[in-house]
Scaffold this active site. Structure first.
Site, PDB file in Angstrom:
ATOM      1  N   HIS A  70       0.831  -1.203   0.000  1.00 20.59           N
ATOM      2  CA  HIS A  70       0.000   0.000   0.000  1.00 20.59           C
ATOM      3  C   HIS A  70       0.860   1.246   0.000  1.00 20.59           C
ATOM      4  O   HIS A  70       2.049   1.182   0.310  1.00 20.59           O
ATOM      5  CB  HIS A  70      -0.874   0.009   1.267  1.00 20.59           C
ATOM      6  CG  HIS A  70      -0.044   0.096   2.504  1.00 20.59           C
ATOM      7  ND1 HIS A  70       0.501  -1.021   3.106  1.00 20.59           N
ATOM      8  CD2 HIS A  70       0.378   1.160   3.237  1.00 20.59           C
ATOM      9  CE1 HIS A  70       1.212  -0.646   4.154  1.00 20.59           C
ATOM     10  NE2 HIS A  70       1.159   0.678   4.268  1.00 20.59           N
ATOM     11  N   THR A  72       0.791   4.616   1.980  1.00 20.92           N
ATOM     12  CA  THR A  72       0.171   5.328   3.105  1.00 20.92           C
ATOM     13  C   THR A  72      -0.046   6.795   2.734  1.00 20.92           C
ATOM     14  O   THR A  72       0.852   7.429   2.179  1.00 20.92           O
ATOM     15  CB  THR A  72       1.091   5.271   4.344  1.00 20.92           C
ATOM     16  OG1 THR A  72       1.392   3.916   4.643  1.00 20.92           O
ATOM     17  CG2 THR A  72       0.435   5.930   5.552  1.00 20.92           C
ATOM     18  N   HIS A 150       5.131   6.707  -1.481  1.00 26.95           N
ATOM     19  CA  HIS A 150       5.905   5.495  -1.776  1.00 26.95           C
ATOM     20  C   HIS A 150       5.125   4.256  -1.346  1.00 26.95           C
ATOM     21  O   HIS A 150       4.146   4.355  -0.607  1.00 26.95           O
ATOM     22  CB  HIS A 150       7.217   5.531  -1.000  1.00 26.95           C
ATOM     23  CG  HIS A 150       6.971   5.396   0.472  1.00 26.95           C
ATOM     24  ND1 HIS A 150       6.583   6.463   1.249  1.00 26.95           N
ATOM     25  CD2 HIS A 150       7.000   4.321   1.311  1.00 26.95           C
ATOM     26  CE1 HIS A 150       6.393   6.056   2.491  1.00 26.95           C
ATOM     27  NE2 HIS A 150       6.629   4.747   2.560  1.00 26.95           N
ATOM     28  N   THR A 152       6.253   0.795   0.583  1.00 25.78           N
ATOM     29  CA  THR A 152       7.330   0.041   1.229  1.00 25.78           C
ATOM     30  C   THR A 152       7.341  -1.376   0.668  1.00 25.78           C
ATOM     31  O   THR A 152       6.303  -2.032   0.604  1.00 25.78           O
ATOM     32  CB  THR A 152       7.129  -0.011   2.757  1.00 25.78           C
ATOM     33  OG1 THR A 152       7.216   1.316   3.275  1.00 25.78           O
ATOM     34  CG2 THR A 152       8.189  -0.877   3.430  1.00 25.78           C
TER      35      THR A 152
HETATM   36  P1  2AM Z   1       5.109   3.071   5.211  1.00 20.05           P
HETATM   37  O1  2AM Z   1       3.989   3.913   4.729  1.00 20.05           O
HETATM   38  O2  2AM Z   1       6.443   3.636   4.887  1.00 20.05           O
HETATM   39  O3  2AM Z   1       5.028   1.661   4.745  1.00 20.05           O
HETATM   40  C1  2AM Z   1       1.707   1.028   9.343  1.00 20.05           C
HETATM   41  O4  2AM Z   1       2.847   1.087  10.126  1.00 20.05           O
HETATM   42  C2  2AM Z   1       1.871   1.864   8.092  1.00 20.05           C
HETATM   43  O5  2AM Z   1       1.937   3.245   8.425  1.00 20.05           O
HETATM   44  C3  2AM Z   1       3.122   1.569   7.322  1.00 20.05           C
HETATM   45  O6  2AM Z   1       2.763   1.523   5.980  1.00 20.05           O
HETATM   46  C4  2AM Z   1       4.077   2.684   7.687  1.00 20.05           C
HETATM   47  O7  2AM Z   1       5.085   3.058   6.824  1.00 20.05           O
HETATM   48  C5  2AM Z   1       3.143   3.810   8.008  1.00 20.05           C
HETATM   49  N1  2AM Z   1       3.671   4.630   9.102  1.00 20.05           N
HETATM   50  C6  2AM Z   1       4.035   4.213  10.329  1.00 20.05           C
HETATM   51  N2  2AM Z   1       4.395   5.252  11.099  1.00 20.05           N
HETATM   52  C7  2AM Z   1       4.255   6.365  10.334  1.00 20.05           C
HETATM   53  C8  2AM Z   1       4.465   7.757  10.556  1.00 20.05           C
HETATM   54  N3  2AM Z   1       4.897   8.228  11.721  1.00 20.05           N
HETATM   55  N4  2AM Z   1       4.223   8.597   9.527  1.00 20.05           N
HETATM   56  C9  2AM Z   1       3.796   8.144   8.356  1.00 20.05           C
HETATM   57  N5  2AM Z   1       3.577   6.850   8.084  1.00 20.05           N
HETATM   58  C10 2AM Z   1       3.802   5.962   9.052  1.00 20.05           C
END
Ligand code: 2AM
Length: 219
Positions: A70, A72, A150, A152
């Site tokens: 996904h 985010t 992005h 991950t």
């Molecule tokens: P990602 O978007 O880089 O993959 C659950 O942990 C999801 O939320 C993951 O997809 C993670 O990173 C994202 N995530 C976790 N902490 C975050 C933060 N402080 N800010 C933005 N995205 C975050």
């Protein structure tokens, strides 16, 4: 009657449709396999804590992979993150919820911490992109809106997934400063560049389209 309050998710984001998810996982697999075998890569392993010329299995190195691929948009932590409620109330977020979006992947990258896919957002997609996403990750820099977007693909041991977006912004910062990266030849028909400190980027000449659904993750 009692009004039911919306429950805020762990995060909002664009979730890849099954076929495109399988496809991207396959591409990521090939990318990591081929990069690990590249001569130029084998000569630059120090940033990965290995001695040069030894073999580094990148698939094992980035063994921590997400359950659902996904992109985010807003990490809410069920409402604990500042601005979560406001974000959830945005008209574009409410309207876009559970709708289909086509995202565009413009590059794949790795650093000693993370592996990811760079997502290039359209104007419409920027409407559901939080206005402070880049500043939150890099408070001292002014970076283009959406440049943190992005997917991950994997993290090294002891690295949190939030790091992938921060690593991507590191590439963007260098590119903004006019640093192109050193051309290291071709991989999967695309140009592979090295940016020092174990940062590698594969720029896709034809952006990869992926089908997604905009939604929340509540798990
Ligand atoms: P990602 O978007 O880089 O993959 C659950 O942990 C999801 O939320 C993951 O997809 C993670 O990173 C994202 N995530 C976790 N902490 C975050 C933060 N402080 N800010 C933005 N995205 C975050």
């Amino acid at each position: 009657p009692t009004l039911e309050k919306d429950i805020l998710p762990l995060y909002f984001g664009w979730f890849l449709a099954k076929r495109d998810e399988d496809n991207l996982r396959k591409t990521a697999h090939e990318f990591l396999e081929q990069l690990g075998n590249l001569k130029a890569f084998k000569k630059r392993l120090q940033a990965f804590g290995r001695e040069d010329k030894h073999k580094l299995d990148l698939l094992k190195y980035f063994a921590k992979t997400p359950n659902i691929l996904h992109c985010t948009t807003k990490f809410c932590d069920y409402g604990k993150m500042p601005g979560s409620e406001e974000y959830a109330q945005l008209e574009a977020v409410r309207k876009g919820y559970s709708k289909a979006f086509t995202l565009h992947i413009s590059a794949l990258f790795i650093t000693p911490r993370t592996a990811g896919a760079q997502v290039e957002l359209t104007q419409e997609q920027l409407h559901v992109w939080p206005s402070d996403a880049e500043r939150e990750a890099m408070p001292k820099d002014v970076l283009p809106r959406g440049s943190r977007a992005h997917i991950t693909l994997g993290c090294a041991a002891d690295v949190q997934d939030v790091q992938t977006g921060i690593d991507l912004l590191e590439f963007v910062k260098l590119q903004q400063a006019g640093r192109e990266g050193e051309n290291m030849g071709e991989l999967l028909g695309s140009k592979i560049s090295y940016y020092d400190n174990g940062m590698w980027m594969l720029a896709l000449p034809r952006k990869k389209e992926i089908k997604t659904i905009f939604s929340g993750y509540y798990g």
